[in-house]
Scaffold this motif. Structure first.
Motif, PDB file in Angstrom:
ATOM      1  N   SER A 133      23.394 -56.679 -21.415  1.00  0.00           N
ATOM      2  CA  SER A 133      23.918 -57.813 -22.271  1.00  0.00           C
ATOM      3  C   SER A 133      25.091 -58.167 -21.451  1.00  0.00           C
ATOM      4  O   SER A 133      25.311 -59.380 -21.147  1.00  0.00           O
ATOM      5  N   ALA A 134      26.116 -57.249 -21.203  1.00  0.00           N
ATOM      6  CA  ALA A 134      27.521 -57.577 -20.675  1.00  0.00           C
ATOM      7  C   ALA A 134      27.201 -58.295 -19.112  1.00  0.00           C
ATOM      8  O   ALA A 134      27.904 -59.010 -18.580  1.00  0.00           O
ATOM      9  N   GLY A 135      26.198 -57.953 -18.523  1.00  0.00           N
ATOM     10  CA  GLY A 135      25.713 -58.515 -17.097  1.00  0.00           C
ATOM     11  C   GLY A 135      25.570 -59.986 -17.353  1.00  0.00           C
ATOM     12  O   GLY A 135      25.976 -60.625 -16.374  1.00  0.00           O
ATOM     13  N   TYR A 136      24.486 -60.218 -18.219  1.00  0.00           N
ATOM     14  CA  TYR A 136      24.155 -61.685 -18.442  1.00  0.00           C
ATOM     15  C   TYR A 136      25.244 -62.353 -18.714  1.00  0.00           C
ATOM     16  O   TYR A 136      25.395 -63.482 -18.511  1.00  0.00           O
ATOM     17  N   ARG A 137      26.055 -61.768 -19.697  1.00  0.00           N
ATOM     18  CA  ARG A 137      27.237 -62.649 -20.080  1.00  0.00           C
ATOM     19  C   ARG A 137      28.126 -62.887 -19.073  1.00  0.00           C
ATOM     20  O   ARG A 137      28.508 -64.086 -19.012  1.00  0.00           O
ATOM     21  N   GLY A 138      28.475 -62.069 -18.261  1.00  0.00           N
ATOM     22  CA  GLY A 138      29.258 -62.221 -17.264  1.00  0.00           C
ATOM     23  C   GLY A 138      29.126 -63.110 -16.231  1.00  0.00           C
ATOM     24  O   GLY A 138      29.340 -64.186 -15.780  1.00  0.00           O
ATOM     25  N   GLN A 154      21.204 -70.450 -20.235  1.00  0.00           N
ATOM     26  CA  GLN A 154      20.191 -69.565 -19.998  1.00  0.00           C
ATOM     27  C   GLN A 154      20.725 -68.224 -20.004  1.00  0.00           C
ATOM     28  O   GLN A 154      20.131 -67.177 -20.685  1.00  0.00           O
ATOM     29  N   LEU A 155      21.691 -67.783 -19.362  1.00  0.00           N
ATOM     30  CA  LEU A 155      22.075 -66.522 -19.149  1.00  0.00           C
ATOM     31  C   LEU A 155      22.924 -65.834 -20.376  1.00  0.00           C
ATOM     32  O   LEU A 155      22.639 -64.902 -20.723  1.00  0.00           O
ATOM     33  N   LEU A 156      23.650 -66.991 -21.079  1.00  0.00           N
ATOM     34  CA  LEU A 156      24.100 -66.272 -22.266  1.00  0.00           C
ATOM     35  C   LEU A 156      23.074 -66.228 -23.369  1.00  0.00           C
ATOM     36  O   LEU A 156      23.451 -65.180 -24.200  1.00  0.00           O
ATOM     37  N   SER A 171      30.039 -67.605 -29.662  1.00  0.00           N
ATOM     38  CA  SER A 171      30.894 -68.789 -29.533  1.00  0.00           C
ATOM     39  C   SER A 171      31.006 -69.136 -28.088  1.00  0.00           C
ATOM     40  O   SER A 171      30.828 -70.555 -27.786  1.00  0.00           O
ATOM     41  N   ASP A 172      30.860 -68.486 -27.047  1.00  0.00           N
ATOM     42  CA  ASP A 172      30.592 -68.817 -25.797  1.00  0.00           C
ATOM     43  C   ASP A 172      29.314 -69.543 -25.357  1.00  0.00           C
ATOM     44  O   ASP A 172      29.330 -70.842 -24.697  1.00  0.00           O
ATOM     45  N   LEU A 173      28.174 -69.108 -26.124  1.00  0.00           N
ATOM     46  CA  LEU A 173      26.976 -69.642 -25.942  1.00  0.00           C
ATOM     47  C   LEU A 173      26.861 -70.937 -26.499  1.00  0.00           C
ATOM     48  O   LEU A 173      26.720 -72.173 -26.157  1.00  0.00           O
ATOM     49  N   GLY A 174      27.493 -71.311 -27.797  1.00  0.00           N
ATOM     50  CA  GLY A 174      27.849 -72.518 -28.402  1.00  0.00           C
ATOM     51  C   GLY A 174      28.655 -73.466 -27.491  1.00  0.00           C
ATOM     52  O   GLY A 174      28.340 -74.817 -27.534  1.00  0.00           O
TER      53      GLY A 174
END
Length: 311
Positions: A133-138, A154-156, A171-174
């Motif tokens: 998950s941290a990989g996709y978020r980064g 897509q990644l978030l 929050s980042d995704l939104g």
């Protein structure tokens, strides 16, 4: 007291002040002659040396496990010591080899120090690990920094499916959805982020941005008032909303007012795709209940729509 007794009294001090061994040995060789004068003269210097050596001590002999060293690195990164943390990650991996945890710490430090390509490589190493998950978020944050908000969404979203209760990720995704033009879709993660972390200034600012963009200005003002946002923060949110509403605004970079810690200089950065340090937010915890506006009209406002959380 006899000189021999004074010399014996030095033993605990030598064990505690290991860095002062040389000075202690010289005192012993001299038969502790003039001990009181020498000790008084060197006590302040020893204390200064102890303070200066504290960081090295934490990162050196006293760090005897990988978990302890990782906690040290995490603390450094919380304090924005990103460049220094890279040096300690090198030392950690030399001693204990590479792990998913050290790879995540390295990827974060590389991203924060402007080394996007190397950060992307490090984030990709997390795929197939418990920290996927941290990989996709980064990777999503890197895509957002490039202005590719569709890819960022897509990644978030991939990250969010793996860690669905991470408020800052939501929050980042939104925010990415707002920038990608997915205004309606942004409401859910932004509301979730604020209710999961009502004290998060990032979540507060991004929901306020959504409310401004959707012309729910009364609700946006109520949210900012309830959380005692500074005028600088309010201006940043409103200017960002104005840019998003402008023709072509979704593709243009948002210029947000910088917090005081950056000396008041304007920065070109997303509101959430980078650690946010909004100033002036109070301790009031607030969750605003909003509905999507009909035909982009301003929704009615009621003070009862702001239930107060517990402090």
């Amino acid at each position: 007291m006899k000189p021999s007794a004074l010399c014996m009294g030095l033993q605990p001090a030598r064990r505690v002040l290991a860095f002062a061994t040389a000075a202690a040995v010289s005192l012993s060789a001299a038969g502790c002659a003039g001990l009181k004068d020498q000790y008084a003269a060197s006590a302040d210097a020893q204390q200064r040396k102890a303070a200066e050596a504290a960081a090295d001590t934490k990162a050196g002999a006293s760090v005897d496990t990988q978990a302890t060293y990782l906690r040290l690195v995490e603390q450094m990164q919380k304090e924005d010591l990103w460049f220094a943390s890279l040096a300690h990650i090198d030392a950690l991996e030399q001693r204990w080899s590479v792990s998913p945890e050290s790879s995540r710490a390295r990827a974060e430090a590389l991203r924060q120090t402007g080394q996007a390509a190397a950060a992307e490589t490090a984030y990709k190493r997390l795929m197939g690990t418990p920290l996927e998950s941290a990989g996709y978020r980064g990777l999503g944050l890197l895509a957002g920094a490039r202005g590719n908000y569709a890819e960022a969404v897509q990644l978030l979203s991939q990250a969010q499916r793996r860690t669905p209760t991470d408020a800052l990720l939501l929050s980042d995704l939104g925010y990415a959805q707002l920038r990608a033009g997915q205004i309606d879709q942004a409401r859910l993660p932004l509301m979730q982020a604020l209710q999961l972390r009502p004290d998060s200034t990032q979540a507060q600012a991004n929901l306020a941005l959504y409310l401004e963009v959707t012309n729910q200005r009364d609700q946006a003002t109520a949210l900012m008032d309830a959380n005692r946002m500074s005028e600088t923060t309010r201006m940043a949110v409103r200017e960002a909303a104005q840019q998003l509403r402008a023709p072509g605004g979704l593709a243009a970079p948002i210029v947000a007012a910088a917090p005081a810690s950056t000396r008041g200089e304007p920065i070109v950065a997303p509101l959430a795709l980078k650690p946010s340090r909004w100033t002036g937010a109070g301790s009031t915890r607030t969750a605003i209940q909003t509905n999507p506006p009909a035909s982009n009209a301003e929704a009615p406002f009621s003070p009862n729509s702001i239930p107060r959380g517990t402090p």
